[in-house]
Design an enzyme around this catalytic site. Structure first.
Site, short mmCIF file in Angstrom:
data_model
loop_
_atom_site.label_atom_id
_atom_site.label_comp_id
_atom_site.label_asym_id
_atom_site.label_seq_id
_atom_site.Cartn_x
_atom_site.Cartn_y
_atom_site.Cartn_z
N ASP A 90 49.85 23.68 44.58
CA ASP A 90 51.29 23.70 44.28
C ASP A 90 52.03 24.27 45.49
O ASP A 90 52.82 25.20 45.37
CB ASP A 90 51.56 24.55 43.04
CG ASP A 90 53.00 24.43 42.55
OD1 ASP A 90 53.68 23.45 42.92
OD2 ASP A 90 53.45 25.32 41.81
N GLU A 119 47.78 42.72 46.02
CA GLU A 119 48.03 43.29 47.33
C GLU A 119 49.49 43.02 47.74
O GLU A 119 50.01 41.93 47.51
CB GLU A 119 47.06 42.64 48.32
CG GLU A 119 47.32 42.94 49.78
CD GLU A 119 46.51 42.06 50.70
OE1 GLU A 119 46.36 42.42 51.88
OE2 GLU A 119 46.02 41.00 50.24
#
Length: 394
Positions: free
Chosen positions: A294, A171
């Site tokens: 992360d 997206e």
């Protein structure tokens, strides 16, 4: 890079270690004398730069070799997927947005249905992007923090000697320039992340265990996400993997440290894994949280609707693990912490636990890049954690 690392480990000044009969053997013996002067270190720096220039990362494809290049043709694997899988009638153009050290490249493809974000790597297997897609889908299910939805994963052909590779269609999020640094985005991100960590959306999946349905990657570092019944067990395994990797050659480079030339670091890490981690982390995490894994500032952005994140390496773990990375690379402001703590107040002992988790991130950086400055930081942090453990027992 390992040459400078060895020189730097040897050039540390002696640490003043408090004398105590309760000191672990490593802590009593951890003394690295200053045996190199500035000229030695500058020469080592030159050698390191030369080695880095000569080293070959298999994920980095040189510009002057025959390799796959995307196009808007219906025969192109990316454009073909946009038309056949996502039902676009036309692919008008594409634009390179970013090219990373690990071979990942980011593109914008414009179609009659609007723009799509493409992440591709000319040499990685589709399984690598598949694990990222699982992380993105898991984050999206919580409905707490915005991330791009994965729409399709496909293969890239081998061209010349390069490949095969893979790509992922995601997206498109209309990121605003420097939005991650805006106060409202930082505050909103803090609140959203705390809500993610408190989410119960995946309780039926993790069932109180720590891990993830798939093992994934932290940059190029493979992560073992097999389920564990306790956080201490899971994180200990993660630390063992990082310690072991320090002394192993990797597909993308030589070992960060040579066996027997670590200045006592291996022994210090073993002490931390054996004694500090269970003593400090036992009982600290009562409920597994879905983590981004992360969340440095480079994996954060903002749209007109609010904050978003990407490039996760998710697993179910201790929420504070996500928070520990935020002091390491900069970018997070007080507004972030205000937003987070408004939803999830700080728990006593956070600073001690944060340093253990930061040690993990530093070890990962050392394994990936062999940076001498990171090696010095690790040495000092190991001593600090062991000194703290000695004082805790005395």
């Amino acid at each position: 890079f390992f040459l400078l690392l060895i020189l730097s480990l040897s050039s540390l000044h002696s640490f003043n270690i408090p004398s105590s009969s309760k000191n672990p053997p490593f802590l009593k013996n951890f003394r690295l004398e200053n045996s190199f002067n500035l000229e030695d270190e500058l020469e080592a720096e030159k050698i390191m730069k030369q080695l880095e220039m000569e080293s070959e990362n298999p994920n980095i494809v040189p510009d002057d070799v025959l390799k796959y290049m995307p196009s808007t043709s219906s025969n192109d694997p990316i454009s073909n997927a946009l038309m056949k899988v996502l039902k676009c009638e036309e692919v008008m153009k594409f634009e390179l947005l970013d090219s990373r050290w690990n071979g990942n490249e980011a593109f914008r493809f414009d179609t009659d249905k609007g723009p799509f974000f493409i992440k591709m790597n000319r040499v990685e297997d589709v399984s690598v992007l598949m694990t990222e897609a699982v992380s993105l889908s898991a984050l999206a299910k919580t409905k707490t923090i915005r991330c791009p939805l994965p729409l399709h994963i496909g293969k890239l052909p081998k061209v010349g000697e390069i490949g095969p590779g893979s790509f992922m269609v995601l997206e498109w999020l209309d990121l605003k320039p420097f939005a991650a640094m805006r106060s409202d985005i930082q505050n909103g991100l803090g609140k959203n992340l705390a809500e993610l960590h408190l989410s119960k959306a995946h309780d039926d999946l993790h069932k109180g265990r720590y891990g993830f349905p798939v093992s994934n990657f932290l940059a190029l570092t493979p992560l073992n996400n097999e389920w564990c019944d306790s956080w201490v067990e899971f994180f200990t395994r993660r630390m063992e993997d990082q310690k072991r990797s320090l002394f192993q050659d990797k597909a993308y480079g030589r070992a960060a440290i040579s066996e027997g030339k670590d200045g006592g670091l291996k022994e210090g890490l073993e002490e931390i894994i054996k004694n500090v981690i269970p003593n400090v982390l036992d009982g600290a995490c009562s409920h597994p949280s879905l983590l981004h894994g992360d969340l440095w500032i480079g994996n954060v952005g903002g749209t007109a609707e609010g904050p978003c994140c990407f490039d996760p390496a998710s697993f179910f773990g201790h929420a504070e693990f996500d928070l520990s990375i935020m002091d390491l690379f900069g970018g997070y402001t007080e507004e972030f912490w205000k937003g987070y703590r408004a939803v999830s107040p700080e728990v006593e002992g956070f600073e001690d636990r944060k340093k253990i988790y930061q040690l993990y991130h530093y070890l990962n950086q050392l394994n990936l890049f062999g940076n001498a400055g990171v090696a010095l930081t690790i040495q000092k942090l190991v001593v600090e954690l062991l000194e703290k453990e000695v004082s805790r027992k005395s």
